[in-house]
Design an enzyme around this catalytic site. Structure first.
Site, PDB file in Angstrom:
ATOM      1  N   ASP A  90      44.278  29.232 -53.026  1.00 57.76           N
ATOM      2  CA  ASP A  90      45.095  28.717 -51.915  1.00 57.76           C
ATOM      3  C   ASP A  90      44.734  27.264 -51.640  1.00 57.76           C
ATOM      4  O   ASP A  90      43.621  26.822 -51.941  1.00 57.76           O
ATOM      5  CB  ASP A  90      44.775  29.477 -50.615  1.00 57.76           C
ATOM      6  CG  ASP A  90      45.004  30.953 -50.742  1.00 57.76           C
ATOM      7  OD1 ASP A  90      45.832  31.348 -51.572  1.00 57.76           O
ATOM      8  OD2 ASP A  90      44.335  31.696 -50.004  1.00 57.76           O
TER       9      ASP A  90
HETATM   10  N1  URA Z   1      41.671  35.070 -52.128  1.00 57.89           N
HETATM   11  C1  URA Z   1      42.248  34.321 -51.162  1.00 57.89           C
HETATM   12  O1  URA Z   1      42.515  34.807 -50.075  1.00 57.89           O
HETATM   13  N2  URA Z   1      42.490  33.041 -51.421  1.00 57.89           N
HETATM   14  C2  URA Z   1      42.193  32.444 -52.590  1.00 57.89           C
HETATM   15  O2  URA Z   1      42.433  31.253 -52.769  1.00 57.89           O
HETATM   16  C3  URA Z   1      41.596  33.241 -53.587  1.00 57.89           C
HETATM   17  C4  URA Z   1      41.346  34.554 -53.323  1.00 57.89           C
END
Ligand code: URA
Length: 247
Positions: A90
């Site tokens: 993310d």
């Molecule tokens: N889980 C998440 O919530 N975000 C990420 O970027 C990777 C794994």
């Protein structure tokens, strides 16, 4: 992947195959056209393959193109040869991300059937109690179904260390929120065997050939999706990268 001498020993022991036939000492091969394996694990020898390990900072998107003009992970590594991220984090997630032009490895690291472990350290709201960690380990009901068993521990106040192998969208954030501890900050600290406690945020480095071989070995067979089986060690007892505190 090893010293010349060690490789010669492997060849003598018959562990090295070229297109399925035992390699011979002194044999010359065109690496662009053959498949070489050691103990059945493919050796990545094709010329031109690059493997950039990036410590992704927060605020950078993993997508190749962003209509909103936000900074992208591909802008943090050399533009040539062109590489793609092996998976995604993310925008607000930090930590290890591999970018490569090796399509086979991207497939192995992202396809759920290979079930590669990814370890995260989350700073969360509140102090997770054993019951919350137990729920994370056993599986949490999310809107897209139950999560697979995971490894979970709390290495300190307000921290959760979680090892998962599924890679669903925002999975760690959703799992922690589901057990009452929304994530404040999230760092990926391990991809399969790959760790690097010294890589600063925004920095990248090339993988060594033995790290590439380790990644291939860790993804040698599909359907290894088994993190969190009863009797496995708790998260954080394997290789670690020293993100002890999330400021
Ligand atoms: N889980 C998440 O919530 N975000 C990420 O970027 C990777 C794994």
């Amino acid at each position: 992947m090893a010293s010349r001498r060690a490789v010669e020993d492997m060849i003598r022991q018959g562990r090295v195959l070229v297109d399925g036939e035992p390699a011979r000492l002194g044999q010359r091969v065109d690496v662009s056209g053959v498949r070489i394996t050691v103990d059945g694990v493919p050796v990545p020898v094709a010329p031109g393959l690059v493997y950039r390990l990036l410590n992704k900072p927060a605020g950078v998107v993993t997508t190749a193109a962003d209509p909103g003009g936000r900074p992208k992970v591909v802008d943090l590594v050399p533009t040539e040869p062109r590489v793609v991220p092996a998976g995604r984090l993310d925008m607000d997630t930090e930590g290890l991300l591999l970018l490569t032009n090796d399509g086979e490895l991207v497939h192995r690291l992202t396809h759920p059937s290979f079930g590669v472990d990814k370890e995260y350290l989350a700073q969360v709201e509140g102090n997770p109690r054993p019951a919350a960690l137990r729920r994370l380990r056993q599986g949490v009901e999310l809107e897209d179904g139950m999560t697979a068993p995971a490894r979970a521990s709390s290495p300190g106040a307000g921290l959760v260390r979680l090892v998962i192998h599924e890679g669903r969208n925002r999975q760690v954030r959703r799992m922690c929120a589901a057990v009452g501890h929304p994530v404040v900050r999230l760092v990926r600290t391990r991809i399969g065997p790959l760790v690097d406690p010294r890589l600063a945020p925004g920095q990248w480095r090339d993988l060594s050939s033995s790290e590439v071989a380790d990644l291939y070995a860790a993804t040698a067979s599909p359907s290894r999706a088994e993190a969190g089986r009863p009797g496995e060690p708790a998260a954080g007892t394997g290789p670690d990268v020293g993100y002890d505190a999330v400021p």
